[in-house]
Enzyme design. Structure first.
Site: not given
Ligand code: AMP
Length: 282
Positions: A31, A33-34, A37, A150, A153
């Site tokens: 969450g 979100l940006h 996401h 990530d 990950q």
């Molecule tokens: P998170 O909410 O941080 O767990 O991220 C959810 C998913 O969004 C993960 O697969 C992240 O690698 C991906 N994500 C996070 N930040 C970015 C970004 N700046 N650009 C692309 N994907 C992202």
């Protein structure tokens, strides 16, 4: 957009979709979100009939209680953004239902987790593997979308999918950045205006290191990047590694790896940021 929180509801909904012969694209998130996401959601939408997004701040992947407590939680705003990009189902479970009892099963990814995030955040990837497995079983997607942000990950989830024969395709998408190069992250919201000014220096350091790699050894290129970052004492570098992007192991020469990446983690105040770039082959 359907918004569900009960495990039985998401199971039933996804089962119905599958029975209709439709393809499910899944984007797991925590969450706040940006655009990063949203890029995954748009890709999921293009390639599938139904898109499911989970928003769950997973307690078991936090090795720092304060970080868990302060992690931004913005479900109302998230739901609005998701509806706008055409997400079909938002799944936002409670921690109590996701973990009726504490999980006993532990994952050990060996060399994939003994470096970088795994080395600095004990238990982190165990928590990630646990929650991603649970979510994959609940949603049973055809495709699941992750970000290169990530990078470690993704490698771990890929290994898990392979080792446990999850019947789905994993897809990895590039990092979305702010105009000044800062990798988008939910944690950026916690930066003060002054810290926000300094944060893009991390990406600059990665770019500097990459440029240096064309001219000098990995060790010297790393030193140049560390030297550059030392101009910003607010940034506390945790690691800076040039790695083989497949094995995640540090390399001493670029020729050692088919695909290389430069990865770092740093604290800015109490906020921990990560970033990476893939090294373009000359
Ligand atoms: P998170 O909410 O941080 O767990 O991220 C959810 C998913 O969004 C993960 O697969 C992240 O690698 C991906 N994500 C996070 N930040 C970015 C970004 N700046 N650009 C692309 N994907 C992202």
């Amino acid at each position: 957009m359907l918004q569900l929180s009960a495990l039985s509801d998401i199971r039933q909904q996804c089962e119905q979709v599958r029975c209709q012969g439709l393809r499910i694209g899944f984007v797991p998130t925590m969450g706040a979100l940006h655009e990063g996401h949203l890029s995954l959601l748009k890709a999921a939408k293009e390639q599938n009939d139904v898109v499911v997004c989970s928003v769950f701040v997973n307690p078991t992947q936090f090795n720092n209680a304060e970080d868990y407590k302060l992690y931004p939680r913005l479900l109302v705003e998230d739901a609005e953004m998701l509806a706008q990009v055409g997400c079909d189902v938002l799944f936002a479970p409670s921690a109590a239902e996701m973990y009726l009892k504490p999980a006993k099963l532990t994952f050990d990814f060996g060399s994939l987790e003994n470096v970088m995030e795994g080395a600095h955040r004990p238990g982190h990837f165990n928590g990630v593997a646990t929650v991603v497995s649970k979510l994959f079983h609940l949603v049973r997607p055809h495709q699941a979308f992750f970000g290169q942000k990530d990078l470690q990950q993704f490698a771990i989830v890929q290994q898990m999918v392979q080792d446990l024969s999850f019947d789905l395709e994993l897809v990895c998408y590039p990092i979305i950045r702010e105009e000044d190069g800062l990798a988008m992250s939910s944690r950026n919201r916690r930066l003060t205006p002054e810290q926000r000014q300094i944060a893009p220096k991390l990406h600059e350091a990665l770019q500097l290191l990459e440029t240096q790699l064309a001219k000098t050894s990995i060790e010297e290129a790393k030193q140049a990047a560390v030297q550059f970052l030392s101009n910003y004492p607010q940034l506390r570098l945790e690691y800076l590694e040039v790695i083989d992007a497949n094995t995640l192991q540090p390399i001493e020469q670029l020729q050692e790896a088919e695909k290389a990446a430069i990865c770092l983690a740093a604290f800015l105040g109490e906020v921990r940021l990560i970033d990476n770039v893939l090294v373009a082959k000359k």
